[in-house]
Motif scaffolding. Structure first.
Motif, mmCIF file in Angstrom:
data_model
loop_
_atom_site.group_PDB
_atom_site.id
_atom_site.type_symbol
_atom_site.label_atom_id
_atom_site.label_comp_id
_atom_site.label_asym_id
_atom_site.label_seq_id
_atom_site.Cartn_x
_atom_site.Cartn_y
_atom_site.Cartn_z
ATOM 1 N N SER A 144 0.826 -1.206 0.000
ATOM 2 C CA SER A 144 0.000 0.000 0.000
ATOM 3 C C SER A 144 0.855 1.248 0.000
ATOM 4 O O SER A 144 0.475 2.260 -0.587
ATOM 5 C CB SER A 144 -0.940 -0.014 1.196
ATOM 6 O OG SER A 144 -0.231 0.257 2.368
ATOM 7 N N VAL A 145 2.041 1.195 0.646
ATOM 8 C CA VAL A 145 2.924 2.363 0.612
ATOM 9 C C VAL A 145 3.453 2.586 -0.795
ATOM 10 O O VAL A 145 3.484 3.707 -1.303
ATOM 11 C CB VAL A 145 4.091 2.191 1.616
ATOM 12 C CG1 VAL A 145 5.114 3.276 1.418
ATOM 13 C CG2 VAL A 145 3.582 2.253 3.012
ATOM 14 N N ILE A 146 3.848 1.470 -1.475
ATOM 15 C CA ILE A 146 4.424 1.628 -2.814
ATOM 16 C C ILE A 146 3.400 2.195 -3.788
ATOM 17 O O ILE A 146 3.681 3.124 -4.526
ATOM 18 C CB ILE A 146 4.918 0.256 -3.331
ATOM 19 C CG1 ILE A 146 6.173 -0.173 -2.607
ATOM 20 C CG2 ILE A 146 5.221 0.317 -4.792
ATOM 21 C CD1 ILE A 146 6.647 -1.500 -3.066
ATOM 22 N N LEU A 147 2.199 1.627 -3.777
ATOM 23 C CA LEU A 147 1.275 1.918 -4.869
ATOM 24 C C LEU A 147 0.200 2.916 -4.514
ATOM 25 O O LEU A 147 -0.510 3.372 -5.402
ATOM 26 C CB LEU A 147 0.617 0.616 -5.340
ATOM 27 C CG LEU A 147 1.580 -0.357 -5.989
ATOM 28 C CD1 LEU A 147 0.896 -1.636 -6.292
ATOM 29 C CD2 LEU A 147 2.123 0.232 -7.246
ATOM 30 N N ASP A 148 0.011 3.232 -3.253
ATOM 31 C CA ASP A 148 -1.063 4.162 -2.927
ATOM 32 C C ASP A 148 -0.526 5.456 -2.314
ATOM 33 O O ASP A 148 -0.726 6.531 -2.863
ATOM 34 C CB ASP A 148 -2.040 3.480 -1.968
ATOM 35 C CG ASP A 148 -3.349 4.226 -1.916
ATOM 36 O OD1 ASP A 148 -3.304 5.451 -1.818
ATOM 37 O OD2 ASP A 148 -4.409 3.588 -1.963
ATOM 38 N N GLY A 151 2.843 6.752 -4.730
ATOM 39 C CA GLY A 151 2.827 6.279 -6.104
ATOM 40 C C GLY A 151 3.790 7.005 -7.011
ATOM 41 O O GLY A 151 4.252 6.449 -7.989
ATOM 42 N N ALA B 75 9.675 -0.272 1.459
ATOM 43 C CA ALA B 75 9.095 0.133 0.178
ATOM 44 C C ALA B 75 10.135 0.797 -0.704
ATOM 45 O O ALA B 75 10.194 0.551 -1.917
ATOM 46 C CB ALA B 75 7.920 1.078 0.413
ATOM 47 N N THR B 79 11.984 -0.900 -4.556
ATOM 48 C CA THR B 79 12.185 -0.319 -5.883
ATOM 49 C C THR B 79 13.661 -0.195 -6.208
ATOM 50 O O THR B 79 14.057 -0.365 -7.349
ATOM 51 C CB THR B 79 11.532 1.063 -5.966
ATOM 52 O OG1 THR B 79 12.098 1.887 -4.962
ATOM 53 C CG2 THR B 79 10.065 0.993 -5.743
ATOM 54 N N PHE C 85 -0.141 1.826 -16.089
ATOM 55 C CA PHE C 85 0.096 2.409 -14.759
ATOM 56 C C PHE C 85 -0.207 3.899 -14.772
ATOM 57 O O PHE C 85 -0.859 4.429 -13.871
ATOM 58 C CB PHE C 85 1.552 2.161 -14.384
ATOM 59 C CG PHE C 85 1.892 2.501 -12.975
ATOM 60 C CD1 PHE C 85 1.151 1.996 -11.935
ATOM 61 C CD2 PHE C 85 2.950 3.323 -12.696
ATOM 62 C CE1 PHE C 85 1.464 2.318 -10.647
ATOM 63 C CE2 PHE C 85 3.263 3.646 -11.415
ATOM 64 C CZ PHE C 85 2.517 3.140 -10.384
ATOM 65 N N PHE C 100 -3.098 9.741 -8.524
ATOM 66 C CA PHE C 100 -2.850 8.507 -7.779
ATOM 67 C C PHE C 100 -3.865 8.275 -6.672
ATOM 68 O O PHE C 100 -3.548 7.689 -5.663
ATOM 69 C CB PHE C 100 -1.454 8.492 -7.159
ATOM 70 C CG PHE C 100 -0.450 7.846 -8.029
ATOM 71 C CD1 PHE C 100 -0.522 6.507 -8.281
ATOM 72 C CD2 PHE C 100 0.535 8.577 -8.637
ATOM 73 C CE1 PHE C 100 0.383 5.916 -9.097
ATOM 74 C CE2 PHE C 100 1.444 7.993 -9.454
ATOM 75 C CZ PHE C 100 1.369 6.652 -9.695
ATOM 76 N N ASN C 102 -7.074 6.517 -4.950
ATOM 77 C CA ASN C 102 -7.615 5.160 -4.991
ATOM 78 C C ASN C 102 -9.118 5.250 -5.184
ATOM 79 O O ASN C 102 -9.863 5.394 -4.230
ATOM 80 C CB ASN C 102 -7.270 4.472 -3.671
ATOM 81 C CG ASN C 102 -7.335 2.996 -3.781
ATOM 82 O OD1 ASN C 102 -7.965 2.481 -4.688
ATOM 83 N ND2 ASN C 102 -6.692 2.303 -2.869
ATOM 84 N N ILE C 120 -7.329 0.130 -6.505
ATOM 85 C CA ILE C 120 -6.492 0.021 -7.703
ATOM 86 C C ILE C 120 -5.195 -0.710 -7.432
ATOM 87 O O ILE C 120 -4.395 -0.878 -8.338
ATOM 88 C CB ILE C 120 -6.186 1.418 -8.279
ATOM 89 C CG1 ILE C 120 -5.377 2.244 -7.289
ATOM 90 C CG2 ILE C 120 -7.435 2.137 -8.655
ATOM 91 C CD1 ILE C 120 -4.823 3.495 -7.895
ATOM 92 N N ILE C 121 -4.938 -1.138 -6.206
ATOM 93 C CA ILE C 121 -3.636 -1.728 -5.913
ATOM 94 C C ILE C 121 -3.379 -3.022 -6.698
ATOM 95 O O ILE C 121 -2.296 -3.185 -7.266
ATOM 96 C CB ILE C 121 -3.473 -1.900 -4.397
ATOM 97 C CG1 ILE C 121 -3.303 -0.525 -3.757
ATOM 98 C CG2 ILE C 121 -2.267 -2.728 -4.060
ATOM 99 C CD1 ILE C 121 -3.123 -0.579 -2.287
ATOM 100 N N CYS C 124 -2.606 -2.019 -10.301
ATOM 101 C CA CYS C 124 -1.268 -1.427 -10.403
ATOM 102 C C CYS C 124 -0.206 -2.507 -10.291
ATOM 103 O O CYS C 124 0.808 -2.458 -10.994
ATOM 104 C CB CYS C 124 -1.060 -0.403 -9.304
ATOM 105 S SG CYS C 124 -1.856 1.148 -9.606
#
Lengths: 182, 115, 166
Positions: A144-148, A151, B75, B79, C85, C100, C102, C120-121, C124
């Motif tokens: 959730s940190v990476i993608l929300d 982002g 996180a 990456t 993405f 970005f 949700n 959306i996670i 993504c």
């Protein structure tokens, strides 16, 4: 207890990297760096980061393949001559200065086992851990940190990956196109 | 103590970058430096007797908050590792091009860098 | 050049690869799809995808793997993942006004920890996995179609790519 285990694994990593840098055979050097990465993955697993452990293990295999591509069918033994005296001394002086500054900086860190977000109540990690499930609905807080929450970082990472591939392609394609023109 | 060992690993990578003459050895030194930096970030986020920051069904939020390790460095490092692989491929490509132009990996032999 | 005719490794390696490739790909897909509930996510899953195709390339030779997933298809998947993405990120502006954001319903009606949750996670994750896997496979293709032959003291770069342009 966990500090001793991690310390022993780190000593193994240091030994492996010294072997990797000092051996004369290039293929042995590349193979000697793989255990370093595997120990690194085991340490990630001990530190409560299974996501990174999975990534590290698979990336290690791929990096071995890529590095072997660089050295296969080349002259594999290398003759390591000493650099001139002045260069060696200046390099060690640089490393020594770096060492002094690093030691000075490391004295102000919190001790091992107390992350900084527990000392500072306004750190963002508090919110991620408390409200992560409620706000994003994902059980994996790292995901959730990476993608929300962050982002933008992932978008930048995708850009960097794309750029590096573009650079590799451009570097290797120039000569082939020139040959085609002749 | 563990921070110092991690720092020594970084210094070994720095020594490899500065002192070695082979291009592949320099790439390996950079790769070791990347290991140590990633590992240092994860070490900073560890909590004593911590659990991974992944919730399961039977876990309470307050209890989870009191025990979980820091998710933010994880996180970032996740990456960073994949970026490192891309950058490694770029460096290997440069090494292959240098070998193709000069016939050696030794950087002291490459005198015609001006073109 | 003997190396151009040789097609992969021995029979044992080929047979084991033929059995294992589906399982490895399935593991990658599991890591990607369940990335919001269990350890994993787009990055490790993408690397596992790339490892599957690299295993095929190493075991069966370059031509077989390029027939399975061509260079054009790999670059298209790469670009498609990135654009997907970006579109998912931009749709947040359309629905809620925040980049970005949700915007899909975050919780399954019957509670947390279901596959279709977290907005959306998962989408993504799938796009990131596509992007990373295709990118790393592209790197391997780039490094393997061009090789340097060392002869007479001078390195010489030849390409074994099909000359489709000229």
């Amino acid at each position: 207890m966990i500090e001793i285990v991690i310390g022993v694994l780190l000593v193994f990593m240091i030994i492996g990297s010294i072997i990797c840098l000092e051996t004369r055979d290039l293929l042995s050097a590349i193979i000697a760096i793989v255990p370093v990465g595997y120990f690194c993955g085991i340490i990630y697993l001990l530190l409560g980061a299974p996501d990174i452990a999975i990534t590290q293990m698979v990336v290690e295999v791929l990096s071995l393949i890529i590095l072997i591509r660089a050295t296969i069918r080349r002259d594999l033994t290398t003759i390591e001559e000493e650099r001139d005296f002045f260069g060696l001394v200046s390099t060690f002086a640089l490393i020594f200065v770096f060492f002094i500054f690093g030691m000075e900086a490391m004295r102000h860190l919190p001790p091992f086992g107390t992350p900084s977000f527990t000392l500072n109540p306004s750190a963002p990690s508090n919110r991620y851990l408390m409200m992560g499930l409620k706000e994003t609905g994902a059980g994996n807080i790292v995901s959730s940190v990476i993608l929300d929450y962050r982002g933008y970082d992932t978008l930048g990472e995708a850009t960097i990956l794309f750029t590096s591939i573009l650079g590799a392609l451009a570097l290797l394609r120039v000569y082939a196109r020139k040959r085609g023109k002749k | 103590m563990i921070y110092y060992l991690c720092f020594i690993l970084f210094l070994i990578g720095l020594y490899g970058v500065c002192c070695k003459k082979n291009v592949v050895k320099i790439i390996l030194g950079l790769w070791i430096m990347e290991y140590s930096v990633n590992l240092f970030l994860i070490l900073l986020g560890y909590r004593k007797n911590g659990i991974p920051p992944i919730m399961s069904k039977e876990m309470d939020v307050i209890e989870f908050y009191k025990k979980a390790v820091d998710p933010l460095p994880q996180a970032m490092v996740l990456t960073s590792i994949v970026i490192g692989l891309g950058v490694l491929a770029l460096m290997v490509t440069v090494a292959i091009r240098l070998y193709q132009r000069y016939g050696t990996f030794d950087i002291t032999e490459m005198k015609k860098l001006k073109g | 050049m003997k190396n151009n005719e040789e097609k992969g490794m021995s029979l044992i390696v080929k047979t084991v690869t033929r059995w294992l490739k589906g399982f490895i790909f399935l593991f990658g897909a599991y890591i990607v799809v369940f990335g919001h509930l269990s350890p994993g996510g787009g990055f490790p899953g993408g690397v596992v995808f790339a490892a599957t195709f690299i295993l095929l390339t190493l075991a069966f030779g370059r031509e077989y793997a390029l027939r399975k997933i061509g260079k054009i298809l790999a670059s298209e998947l790469d670009s498609l993942g990135a654009i997907l993405f970006l579109i998912l990120a931009s749709l947040g502006i359309y629905f809620t006004g925040i980049f970005f954001s949700n915007f899909i319903e975050k919780f399954h009606p019957s509670g947390n920890f279901k596959l279709f949750s977290a907005g959306i996670i998962p989408l993504c994750n799938i796009s990131i996995g596509m992007k990373v896997g295709a990118s790393l496979f592209m790197i391997f293709i780039i490094l393997s179609v061009v090789r340097v032959i060392f002869e007479d003291g001078k390195g010489k770069l030849i390409t074994t790519e099909k000359k489709d342009k000229k």
